[in-house]
Each structure stands twice: as C-alpha cells, then as structure tokens.
Design an enzyme around this catalytic site. Sequence first.
Site, PDB file in Angstrom:
ATOM      1  N   ASP A 118      37.576  39.680  26.262  1.00  0.00           N
ATOM      2  CA  ASP A 118      37.844  38.392  26.030  1.00  0.00           C
ATOM      3  C   ASP A 118      37.050  37.247  25.625  1.00  0.00           C
ATOM      4  OD1 ASP A 118      40.588  39.027  26.723  1.00  0.00           O
ATOM      5  OD2 ASP A 118      40.387  38.620  28.842  1.00  0.00           O
TER       6      ASP A 118
ATOM      7  N   LYS B  75      41.785  34.939  23.278  1.00  0.00           N
ATOM      8  CA  LYS B  75      43.098  34.181  23.387  1.00  0.00           C
ATOM      9  C   LYS B  75      42.593  32.709  23.442  1.00  0.00           C
ATOM     10  CE  LYS B  75      45.690  37.853  25.809  1.00  0.00           C
ATOM     11  NZ  LYS B  75      46.580  38.151  26.969  1.00  0.00           N
TER      12      LYS B  75
END
Length: 422
Positions: free
Chosen positions: A214, A236
């Site tokens: 991430d 994200k």
Amino acid sequence: MAEPAEQAKSPAHPQHDSREECPAYPVGLRLAGRRVVVLGGGQVAQRRLPALVAAGADITLVSPSATPSVEAMAEAGEITWARRRYQDGDIADAWYALVATSDPVANETASAEAERTKTWCVRSDDAEAATAWTPATGRSEGVTVAVLTGRDPRRSAAVRDAIVEGLRDGSLAAPHSRDRTPFVALVGGGPGDPDLITVRGRRLLAEADVVIADRLGPRDLLDELPPHVEVIDAAKIPYGRFMAQEAINNSLVEHAKAGRSVVRLKGGDPFVFGRGMEEAQALAEAGIACTVVPGISSSISVPGAAGIPVTHRGVAHEFTVVSGHVAPDDPRSLVDWESLAKLTGTLVILMGVDKIGAIAEALVSYGKAPDTPLALVQEGTTAAQRRVDATLATVAETVRTQDVRPPAVIVIGDVVAEGPHK
C-alpha cells in the site's frame, strides 16, 4: 623420531614461533554421541553445558562440587558427574574438553594431557594455552551464528548480537534456499516509520518473493528488498488511480497458488480500516491459509508521535476511532455521529481530511462545543510529519488555508491541549 620433526619444519609445513600470527580456524563440531569432558562445575560450566547437552554430546563432568543448575543437569541424567578432582587420564578418549576449574595447576595438567591425546581443549583461565576457543554463539530460525574476534570477547558478543538481531527482525536478509515452505502473510507495517514495523513483520518481509504494498505502508522498507522480489503497487491514492480490492485479492491468490511467499504490506494494522479481513476471506475461499501480523495502528501512534495522548488521567478515560471517508449525511455512513458528540473522551478520525468540515458541523449540531480543540497530524511518524491545530469551529478554514492533505490523523478532544506541544 627425528624425521617427522624435520618434516614439520619444511617449507610445505611452516612452523610459526607465535600462534598469534595465525587466525583460529572456524569449524562446527558434531558431538552427538561423542565423549566430552568438562572439568569444573562452576559458572563457566553452567553457561557452556546447555549447548553441549543440546548438541547431544556424551558429557562427563569432573568436579567435587557444582552449582545448583549443573547439579540439576546431573540429576536429570543430562550429564554424568564424577564428584572428585581432576585425575590424569580423565581426558582419555574425549573428542573435546572444557577445562574450567579454580585450580591453576589442575588446569595446566589437564591442558597438557589434552595436548598429548590430541583432544581439542578450551581453557577458561588461559585462552592462549588452549587449542580451541569458544565463540560467542547465538541462534535464530535454525541458523547458528558463531563469532570469534581473538582476545576481545565483548566485541565477539556484540557482533553476534547484531547479527542475530538482524536475522530476527529481518533487517539482515538471509532467505532460505532449500526446503522452504511458501507462506502468505497480511502484515501491518505501522504508521509509516520503517522502525515501527514489528520484528515478525520485518522478518517475513525479508523472506518474501512477492510484496503487495500500500501507499501508506513503510515505503522505505521496499528499498531493502533483494532485486528478485516482485513488488506490486496496490496504492489507493485519493482522487487518483487505484488497484481495486478484487484485483488485490486475486493477486494474493494467484501468487500463493504459484508457490510463492507473499506479503501483503499494509499501513497501520491490517484489521483497522485496512480491509485485511476481506483479503483473509478471499484466501480462505481459495483454500489458502494466511498469517496475520498485527501492526501499530496510526490511530494511536500518530497522535503519540505528535505529543498527543489519546487518554490522559483526569482528561479522557476513553478514545473512539472512526472512519471519516464518508460524510455524516451520506447514506453509506455507519457512524452514529450524534452519540459520538455526547462522549467526553477523545475522538480519533482516520481518512477524514476532505470531510472534516462536514464532520465538525455534525458534531457541533449534536451538541459538541465549537471551541473543542482539534489537531491534524499529517504524514505522522515520517520525516514529513506536520501538526496543525484548530477547533471544531475553525477546522474547515484551517485545512484550506494550511493546505492539509491526506494521509492525516485527526484528534478531537481536550487531550489536544495536553503535552509538550502546548
């Protein structure tokens, strides 16, 4: 008898006047079932005997007395104890001897016997007179680390500790090349500072073939990975490109089925707004077991790094962590903002920078004081950490004028006024 002596002095077999010129030759002794003699039952024997027992050696202890721990080994049948002083001939047929009595004469005599019988001998009182040295030894994950630095045992211990610690926390990469069992691990990387990942998380990261990372994970750790490790960007990024959760799940399953060791590196903790359970469920549905490695949640660590205690005696007896990724009036919201406004403790909001204006309005409308202190901690625990203070009444304007951007943790409550920052 003269011929061998002459041969020993020939150029092919150089004779050194000083043994200090030659370093010790490192070797691992396989002592299982082989006779080992230990002279002396004091502290040195107490420290050395467990490793000899673990090696499976057939141990004879020669000593008129022993420490309680050594005596317990004899009572348990781990060693054979001859309760007397050393006698000439005790070292006969031994493969290895440890001389550690308090009698210098006995030590000298035993050492001479070991020399005659060609038995490798360690002396605790005189390392220079010994034919073998005991290295500083440590073990981690099936690896034995043995360090020799000549006459500096403290340095040996320090080097050993550094290597063993590196193996344990993963900062020293030593991947398995044989008989390695692939794994899948959901690893919480902590709030961003690479030093705040857990020891287990870092070790698994060092053993991975594939890392699905991430944006909010500890990115600096990716630089430490060997070149063969495949790093997949699962970032994200708000208002930008993102890898759909389904694609992440599929990637985990695909690489696991291919027999690779996979680490899903997430920011904070996998199960605190990290969708870790969705990934664990997808793996379970595919028949793949996974290990969950908890991480330090940014909801606690980031306020702490900014000098804000989420609880404080006489100020806050509880703290509540909520997601702010949807506004209070959004039908998808599962948060009871009216109840939160009535709490007297600390409110920590994650993923709420762009919605903080609406959140503040909702809290005030439900009875929270407009002058309630508030802090936004951007990029917490990293070199770019930044703290911006405001109140519920001023936070919307403050975020705009101070250009506060995600990721940022928002802390609301009287604890904001505590600590060295104030």
